[in-house]
Design a protein around this motif. Structure first.
Motif, PDB file in Angstrom:
ATOM      1  N   ALA A  46      47.853  60.953  40.969  1.00  0.00           N
ATOM      2  CA  ALA A  46      47.320  59.631  40.647  1.00  0.00           C
ATOM      3  C   ALA A  46      46.320  59.191  41.707  1.00  0.00           C
ATOM      4  CB  ALA A  46      48.447  58.601  40.542  1.00  0.00           C
ATOM      5  N   ILE A  47      45.244  58.588  41.243  1.00  0.00           N
ATOM      6  CA  ILE A  47      44.281  57.897  42.104  1.00  0.00           C
ATOM      7  C   ILE A  47      44.303  56.439  41.710  1.00  0.00           C
ATOM      8  CG2 ILE A  47      41.846  57.648  42.736  1.00  0.00           C
ATOM      9  CD1 ILE A  47      41.486  60.623  42.032  1.00  0.00           C
ATOM     10  N   VAL A  48      44.434  55.571  42.701  1.00  0.00           N
ATOM     11  CA  VAL A  48      44.363  54.125  42.462  1.00  0.00           C
ATOM     12  C   VAL A  48      43.267  53.562  43.354  1.00  0.00           C
ATOM     13  CG1 VAL A  48      45.589  51.934  42.399  1.00  0.00           C
ATOM     14  CG2 VAL A  48      46.845  54.068  41.985  1.00  0.00           C
ATOM     15  N   ASN A  49      42.257  52.982  42.744  1.00  0.00           N
ATOM     16  CA  ASN A  49      41.174  52.344  43.479  1.00  0.00           C
ATOM     17  C   ASN A  49      41.396  50.842  43.516  1.00  0.00           C
ATOM     18  OD1 ASN A  49      39.832  54.808  43.786  1.00  0.00           O
ATOM     19  ND2 ASN A  49      38.673  54.538  41.904  1.00  0.00           N
ATOM     20  N   VAL A  50      41.293  50.266  44.695  1.00  0.00           N
ATOM     21  CA  VAL A  50      41.381  48.808  44.824  1.00  0.00           C
ATOM     22  C   VAL A  50      39.964  48.258  44.780  1.00  0.00           C
ATOM     23  CG1 VAL A  50      42.140  46.887  46.246  1.00  0.00           C
ATOM     24  CG2 VAL A  50      43.519  48.969  46.134  1.00  0.00           C
ATOM     25  N   SER A  51      39.668  47.546  43.719  1.00  0.00           N
ATOM     26  CA  SER A  51      38.335  46.988  43.499  1.00  0.00           C
ATOM     27  C   SER A  51      38.377  45.487  43.736  1.00  0.00           C
ATOM     28  CB  SER A  51      37.856  47.338  42.080  1.00  0.00           C
ATOM     29  OG  SER A  51      36.546  46.872  41.853  1.00  0.00           O
ATOM     30  N   SER A  52      37.806  44.711  42.848  1.00  0.00           N
ATOM     31  CA  SER A  52      37.785  43.251  42.984  1.00  0.00           C
ATOM     32  C   SER A  52      37.374  42.627  41.658  1.00  0.00           C
ATOM     33  CB  SER A  52      36.789  42.825  44.074  1.00  0.00           C
ATOM     34  OG  SER A  52      36.572  41.426  44.042  1.00  0.00           O
ATOM     35  N   VAL A  53      37.902  41.445  41.400  1.00  0.00           N
ATOM     36  CA  VAL A  53      37.445  40.719  40.217  1.00  0.00           C
ATOM     37  C   VAL A  53      35.961  40.384  40.305  1.00  0.00           C
ATOM     38  CG1 VAL A  53      39.688  39.735  39.613  1.00  0.00           C
ATOM     39  CG2 VAL A  53      38.217  38.543  41.254  1.00  0.00           C
ATOM     40  N   GLY A  98      42.560  55.152  33.306  1.00  0.00           N
ATOM     41  CA  GLY A  98      41.324  54.478  32.916  1.00  0.00           C
ATOM     42  C   GLY A  98      41.481  52.987  32.753  1.00  0.00           C
ATOM     43  N   ALA A  99      42.567  52.424  33.277  1.00  0.00           N
ATOM     44  CA  ALA A  99      42.855  51.004  33.095  1.00  0.00           C
ATOM     45  C   ALA A  99      42.503  50.217  34.354  1.00  0.00           C
ATOM     46  CB  ALA A  99      44.326  50.796  32.760  1.00  0.00           C
ATOM     47  N   GLU A 100      42.271  48.933  34.165  1.00  0.00           N
ATOM     48  CA  GLU A 100      42.055  48.016  35.283  1.00  0.00           C
ATOM     49  C   GLU A 100      43.094  46.909  35.204  1.00  0.00           C
ATOM     50  OE1 GLU A 100      38.744  44.931  37.197  1.00  0.00           O
ATOM     51  OE2 GLU A 100      38.505  45.676  35.148  1.00  0.00           O
ATOM     52  N   PHE A 101      43.833  46.709  36.277  1.00  0.00           N
ATOM     53  CA  PHE A 101      44.858  45.675  36.336  1.00  0.00           C
ATOM     54  C   PHE A 101      44.397  44.591  37.308  1.00  0.00           C
ATOM     55  CE2 PHE A 101      47.002  49.158  34.489  1.00  0.00           C
ATOM     56  CZ  PHE A 101      48.048  48.647  33.742  1.00  0.00           C
ATOM     57  N   ASN A 134      43.251  54.881  37.974  1.00  0.00           N
ATOM     58  CA  ASN A 134      43.326  53.487  37.567  1.00  0.00           C
ATOM     59  C   ASN A 134      42.777  52.581  38.660  1.00  0.00           C
ATOM     60  OD1 ASN A 134      44.866  53.486  34.890  1.00  0.00           O
ATOM     61  ND2 ASN A 134      46.202  54.743  36.183  1.00  0.00           N
ATOM     62  N   THR A 135      42.529  51.350  38.288  1.00  0.00           N
ATOM     63  CA  THR A 135      41.927  50.373  39.190  1.00  0.00           C
ATOM     64  C   THR A 135      42.786  49.119  39.256  1.00  0.00           C
ATOM     65  OG1 THR A 135      39.690  51.152  38.687  1.00  0.00           O
ATOM     66  CG2 THR A 135      39.877  48.933  39.590  1.00  0.00           C
ATOM     67  N   VAL A 136      42.951  48.593  40.462  1.00  0.00           N
ATOM     68  CA  VAL A 136      43.561  47.273  40.650  1.00  0.00           C
ATOM     69  C   VAL A 136      42.477  46.360  41.209  1.00  0.00           C
ATOM     70  CG1 VAL A 136      45.317  45.921  41.853  1.00  0.00           C
ATOM     71  CG2 VAL A 136      45.840  48.246  41.066  1.00  0.00           C
ATOM     72  N   SER A 137      42.262  45.245  40.534  1.00  0.00           N
ATOM     73  CA  SER A 137      41.220  44.300  40.947  1.00  0.00           C
ATOM     74  C   SER A 137      41.855  42.996  41.407  1.00  0.00           C
ATOM     75  CB  SER A 137      40.248  44.037  39.789  1.00  0.00           C
ATOM     76  OG  SER A 137      39.460  45.178  39.543  1.00  0.00           O
ATOM     77  N   PRO A 138      42.002  42.832  42.720  1.00  0.00           N
ATOM     78  CA  PRO A 138      42.536  41.557  43.214  1.00  0.00           C
ATOM     79  C   PRO A 138      41.484  40.456  43.124  1.00  0.00           C
ATOM     80  CG  PRO A 138      42.802  43.354  44.806  1.00  0.00           C
ATOM     81  CD  PRO A 138      41.814  43.803  43.784  1.00  0.00           C
ATOM     82  N   GLY A 139      41.993  39.238  43.043  1.00  0.00           N
ATOM     83  CA  GLY A 139      41.170  38.080  43.322  1.00  0.00           C
ATOM     84  C   GLY A 139      41.272  37.785  44.811  1.00  0.00           C
ATOM     85  N   PRO A 140      41.137  36.535  45.208  1.00  0.00           N
ATOM     86  CA  PRO A 140      41.287  36.199  46.626  1.00  0.00           C
ATOM     87  C   PRO A 140      42.734  36.391  47.086  1.00  0.00           C
ATOM     88  CG  PRO A 140      41.025  34.214  45.304  1.00  0.00           C
ATOM     89  CD  PRO A 140      40.770  35.360  44.391  1.00  0.00           C
ATOM     90  N   VAL A 141      42.896  37.172  48.145  1.00  0.00           N
ATOM     91  CA  VAL A 141      44.223  37.511  48.672  1.00  0.00           C
ATOM     92  C   VAL A 141      44.289  37.050  50.118  1.00  0.00           C
ATOM     93  CG1 VAL A 141      45.875  39.365  49.101  1.00  0.00           C
ATOM     94  CG2 VAL A 141      44.311  39.513  47.146  1.00  0.00           C
ATOM     95  N   ARG A 142      45.411  36.495  50.498  1.00  0.00           N
ATOM     96  CA  ARG A 142      45.565  35.952  51.858  1.00  0.00           C
ATOM     97  C   ARG A 142      45.727  37.096  52.858  1.00  0.00           C
ATOM     98  NH1 ARG A 142      47.518  30.195  53.109  1.00  0.00           N
ATOM     99  NH2 ARG A 142      47.637  30.154  55.372  1.00  0.00           N
ATOM    100  N   THR A 143      44.621  37.704  53.203  1.00  0.00           N
ATOM    101  CA  THR A 143      44.553  38.819  54.131  1.00  0.00           C
ATOM    102  C   THR A 143      43.739  38.393  55.347  1.00  0.00           C
ATOM    103  OG1 THR A 143      42.506  39.675  53.180  1.00  0.00           O
ATOM    104  CG2 THR A 143      44.576  40.440  52.186  1.00  0.00           C
TER     105      THR A 143
END
Length: 268
Positions: free
Chosen positions: A138-145, A255-258, A183-192
């Motif tokens: 599995a490959i998971v890319n962290v992208s962004s909204v 191929g999904a974006e969460f 697959n891709t995970v697209s966070p919004g603003p995260v308290r980092t």
């Protein structure tokens, strides 16, 4: 729920803080072996030290760094099952937000794509020969909204994340038949730390709006971005989604974006 990650080998980039640190901690808790990649380790990553964690000090602006991290995983743990491309955001030495299209220079655009796109491309290129040997790769890319919602701020960052989304979709089409899910995970603003560090996004927005950093972090940013939940997301909330997508339990998801965005995106 058993995520079936025990004994799996993962490489996580940008692992010393924020989302990457939360992903590293979560994968370790699930029994995975993790190669954590970051320029420096940091106290919080050091606190996770153990036989299942190896830190690779690397600057992903260096074209050779992604391959070195992947090879280290194979050398130490004998293979590779999961690649989490989390490193991204402002390149080293840059700060966001940038207001207006005219603000970033050509060099700013190049650095943004180097860090957010080319670093990922190189990591994937190095990982694929090893992932093809895994029975649950599995490959998971962290992208962004922001890759889906252009705006008058951070045009270079938004475009880079849109490109990353496109790359992930293409990879999923090519390699799913060969056993690698992407697959891709697209966070919004995260308290980092991107938000909370001195001189970070909270301070920049406070200066631009005549507010103060605590007001921005405790509700001002959420109000400005119309976040439905009224707050920035927590890094663990993103990490949980990353872990699920890395897990063999998501074997038919590719191929999904969460989106984990506190309700930022309103589109259907």
């Amino acid at each position: 729920m058993d995520m079936r990650l025990a004994g799996r080998v993962a490489v996580v980039t940008g692992a010393s803080k924020g989302i990457g640190l939360a992903v590293t901690r979560t994968l370790l808790d699930e029994g995975a072996k993790v190669v954590a990649v970051s320029r420096k380790a940091g106290a919080e990553l050091d606190a996770l030290a153990g036989p299942n964690l190896v830190h690779v000090a690397a600057d992903l602006m260096d074209p050779d760094a992604p391959a070195l991290a992947v090879e280290r995983a194979v050398e130490v743990f004998g293979g590779l099952d999961v690649l989490v491309n989390n490193a991204g955001g402002p390149p080293p030495g840059a700060t966001l937000p940038r207001f207006g299209f005219q603000t970033p220079s050509d060099d700013d655009w190049r650095d943004m794509f180097e860090f957010n796109v080319f670093g990922v491309v190189r990591a994937v290129r190095a990982a694929i020969p090893h992932l093809l040997k895994s029975d649950a790769a599995a490959i998971v890319n962290v992208s962004s909204v922001n890759g889906r919602r252009p705006g008058p701020m951070n045009s270079d960052y938004n475009a880079a994340k849109a490109a990353l989304n496109n790359v992930a979709k293409g990879l999923s089409e090519e390699f799913a038949p060969q056993g690698i899910r992407v697959n891709t995970v697209s966070p919004g603003p995260v308290r980092t730390p991107w938000w909370t560090d001195e001189g970070g996004a909270a301070d920049i927005i406070a200066g631009a709006t005549g507010s103060d950093r605590d007001a921005v972090l405790d509700g001002g940013a959420a109000q400005m971005m119309a976040l439905t939940t009224g707050r920035l997301a927590d890094p663990q909330e993103v990490a949980d989604v990353v872990a699920l997508l890395a897990s063999p339990r998501s074997g038919s998801t590719t191929g999904a974006e969460f989106v984990v965005d506190s309700g930022f995106l309103k589109e259907i």
